[in-house]
Scaffold this motif. Sequence first.
Motif, PDB file in Angstrom:
ATOM      1  N   MET A 234       3.295  -7.434  12.120  1.00 53.49           N
ATOM      2  CA  MET A 234       2.667  -6.569  11.118  1.00 53.49           C
ATOM      3  C   MET A 234       3.635  -5.443  10.736  1.00 53.49           C
ATOM      4  N   ALA A 235       3.475  -4.978   9.516  1.00 55.04           N
ATOM      5  CA  ALA A 235       4.303  -3.875   9.017  1.00 55.04           C
ATOM      6  C   ALA A 235       3.403  -2.867   8.322  1.00 55.04           C
ATOM      7  N   ASN A 236       3.957  -1.707   8.043  1.00 50.29           N
ATOM      8  CA  ASN A 236       3.204  -0.665   7.357  1.00 50.29           C
ATOM      9  C   ASN A 236       4.063  -0.105   6.246  1.00 50.29           C
ATOM     10  N   ARG A 237       3.544  -0.147   5.035  1.00 47.07           N
ATOM     11  CA  ARG A 237       4.278   0.353   3.875  1.00 47.07           C
ATOM     12  C   ARG A 237       3.335   1.150   2.974  1.00 47.07           C
ATOM     13  N   PRO A 238       3.881   2.083   2.194  1.00 48.59           N
ATOM     14  CA  PRO A 238       3.021   2.868   1.311  1.00 48.59           C
ATOM     15  C   PRO A 238       2.707   2.150   0.004  1.00 48.59           C
ATOM     16  N   VAL A 239       1.481   2.348  -0.451  1.00 45.34           N
ATOM     17  CA  VAL A 239       1.095   2.014  -1.816  1.00 45.34           C
ATOM     18  C   VAL A 239       0.999   3.351  -2.534  1.00 45.34           C
ATOM     19  N   PHE A 240       1.632   3.467  -3.696  1.00 41.66           N
ATOM     20  CA  PHE A 240       1.642   4.720  -4.437  1.00 41.66           C
ATOM     21  C   PHE A 240       0.529   4.672  -5.482  1.00 41.66           C
ATOM     22  N   VAL A 241      -0.479   5.501  -5.267  1.00 38.54           N
ATOM     23  CA  VAL A 241      -1.697   5.455  -6.059  1.00 38.54           C
ATOM     24  C   VAL A 241      -1.738   6.636  -7.020  1.00 38.54           C
ATOM     25  N   VAL A 242      -2.048   6.375  -8.272  1.00 39.43           N
ATOM     26  CA  VAL A 242      -2.149   7.427  -9.284  1.00 39.43           C
ATOM     27  C   VAL A 242      -3.264   8.398  -8.912  1.00 39.43           C
ATOM     28  N   SER A 243      -2.964   9.687  -8.965  1.00 32.62           N
ATOM     29  CA  SER A 243      -3.947  10.732  -8.691  1.00 32.62           C
ATOM     30  C   SER A 243      -4.049  11.637  -9.903  1.00 32.62           C
ATOM     31  N   LEU A 244      -5.253  11.785 -10.440  1.00 24.91           N
ATOM     32  CA  LEU A 244      -5.435  12.565 -11.668  1.00 24.91           C
ATOM     33  C   LEU A 244      -5.705  14.035 -11.357  1.00 24.91           C
ATOM     34  N   ASP A 245      -4.791  14.620 -10.596  1.00 30.75           N
ATOM     35  CA  ASP A 245      -4.801  16.049 -10.313  1.00 30.75           C
ATOM     36  C   ASP A 245      -3.352  16.444 -10.065  1.00 30.75           C
ATOM     37  N   ASN A 246      -3.107  17.641  -9.562  1.00 35.13           N
ATOM     38  CA  ASN A 246      -1.717  18.069  -9.442  1.00 35.13           C
ATOM     39  C   ASN A 246      -0.979  17.472  -8.259  1.00 35.13           C
ATOM     40  N   ARG A 247      -1.580  16.501  -7.583  1.00 36.63           N
ATOM     41  CA  ARG A 247      -0.829  15.703  -6.605  1.00 36.63           C
ATOM     42  C   ARG A 247      -0.074  14.585  -7.321  1.00 36.63           C
ATOM     43  N   TYR A 248      -0.611  14.118  -8.442  1.00 38.05           N
ATOM     44  CA  TYR A 248      -0.031  13.077  -9.297  1.00 38.05           C
ATOM     45  C   TYR A 248       0.043  11.707  -8.632  1.00 38.05           C
ATOM     46  N   CYS A 249       0.409  11.677  -7.380  1.00 34.40           N
ATOM     47  CA  CYS A 249       0.572  10.407  -6.682  1.00 34.40           C
ATOM     48  C   CYS A 249       0.192  10.586  -5.221  1.00 34.40           C
ATOM     49  N   ILE A 250      -0.556   9.635  -4.697  1.00 33.18           N
ATOM     50  CA  ILE A 250      -0.954   9.657  -3.283  1.00 33.18           C
ATOM     51  C   ILE A 250      -0.346   8.437  -2.596  1.00 33.18           C
ATOM     52  N   ARG A 251       0.274   8.659  -1.452  1.00 30.55           N
ATOM     53  CA  ARG A 251       0.800   7.551  -0.659  1.00 30.55           C
ATOM     54  C   ARG A 251      -0.311   7.052   0.266  1.00 30.55           C
ATOM     55  N   GLU A 252      -0.671   5.811   0.128  1.00 32.24           N
ATOM     56  CA  GLU A 252      -1.642   5.234   1.051  1.00 32.24           C
ATOM     57  C   GLU A 252      -0.939   4.192   1.904  1.00 32.24           C
ATOM     58  N   ASN A 253      -0.690   4.534   3.151  1.00 37.84           N
ATOM     59  CA  ASN A 253      -0.023   3.600   4.058  1.00 37.84           C
ATOM     60  C   ASN A 253      -0.933   2.421   4.346  1.00 37.84           C
ATOM     61  N   THR A 254      -0.386   1.238   4.229  1.00 40.06           N
ATOM     62  CA  THR A 254      -1.176   0.010   4.336  1.00 40.06           C
ATOM     63  C   THR A 254      -0.512  -0.953   5.309  1.00 40.06           C
ATOM     64  N   GLU A 255      -1.280  -1.431   6.257  1.00 40.58           N
ATOM     65  CA  GLU A 255      -0.756  -2.396   7.232  1.00 40.58           C
ATOM     66  C   GLU A 255      -0.939  -3.811   6.695  1.00 40.58           C
ATOM     67  N   PHE A 256       0.069  -4.632   6.841  1.00 39.89           N
ATOM     68  CA  PHE A 256       0.020  -5.996   6.301  1.00 39.89           C
ATOM     69  C   PHE A 256       0.973  -6.883   7.092  1.00 39.89           C
ATOM     70  N   GLN A 257       0.838  -8.181   6.886  1.00 40.46           N
ATOM     71  CA  GLN A 257       1.736  -9.128   7.544  1.00 40.46           C
ATOM     72  C   GLN A 257       3.032  -9.212   6.758  1.00 40.46           C
ATOM     73  N   TYR A 258       4.136  -8.919   7.426  1.00 36.61           N
ATOM     74  CA  TYR A 258       5.446  -8.959   6.781  1.00 36.61           C
ATOM     75  C   TYR A 258       6.148 -10.270   7.125  1.00 36.61           C
ATOM     76  N   PHE A 259       6.717 -10.906   6.120  1.00 38.56           N
ATOM     77  CA  PHE A 259       7.424 -12.172   6.319  1.00 38.56           C
ATOM     78  C   PHE A 259       8.926 -11.893   6.292  1.00 38.56           C
ATOM     79  N   SER A 260       9.586 -12.070   7.405  1.00 39.10           N
ATOM     80  CA  SER A 260      11.005 -11.735   7.506  1.00 39.10           C
ATOM     81  C   SER A 260      11.854 -12.657   6.640  1.00 39.10           C
ATOM     82  N   GLY A 261      12.989 -12.124   6.224  1.00 40.98           N
ATOM     83  CA  GLY A 261      13.883 -12.883   5.357  1.00 40.98           C
ATOM     84  C   GLY A 261      14.053 -12.185   4.024  1.00 40.98           C
TER      85      GLY A 261
END
Length: 223
Positions: free
Chosen positions: A1-28
């Motif tokens: 498993m791996a963890n990577r951010p999804v960059f989500v649009v935020s309609l305030d002065n944060r503009y972007c929120i990083r949501e770390n998401t765990e998923f199965q990573y395929f090496s190569g």
Amino acid sequence: MANRPVFVVSLDNRYCIRENTEFQYFSGFSDKQMQRSINSLHKAYALKHPHDKILEISTKSENALGVKLSAFHITIKANSGKEFSVEAIFQSSKVFEKGGPYKDLLNVSSREAKKDVRLKNSGNVIAFHINNKTFSTEPKTYFYNWLYINALNLHNDFAMQILEYNAFTDIAFNPKKSINCQAEAAAIYVSLYQQDLLKEALKNEQTFLDIVYPTHKYQNENK
């Protein structure tokens, strides 16, 4: 498993929120393996956010728009009429403790520019220099996001299509190894557009800094 951010649009002065998401990573590093990892990441994110529309922005994207939006491909036209990729401009603008900027990187491919050995052998990046202007390395993502968003704004066809999405990924981006990410810049672009702040933010580099990095502005005002 791996963890990577999804960059989500935020309609305030944060503009972007990083949501770390765990998923199965395929090496190569083959396109097929990378795309399996992208699909795995998107599916994991969709389990929590089934109504969001997500786009992978990289040369490995299965979506043609995502490939075109890669910093390796999206370009800015110079006064000479020649076009340069965001990646080549970014790498050629770095000023190091022991050298740079290496403007000759504008004349090689995006991949060659990114892998040039001088980028690793010249010490720390202390500034960015472009068009006779010097940019600070703080905030850390300032120059890259400013450059990418300006480039995107020059491509109206891409800019209009990207507004259909509200979440972005870049499978090659590992926050443990890198700072800047094209997916984050894309999310900020969409937020600025949706909040009717894009024109003001792109008026010049200072207004971009003040709008996109309000905390930095507040800190400077209180020094």
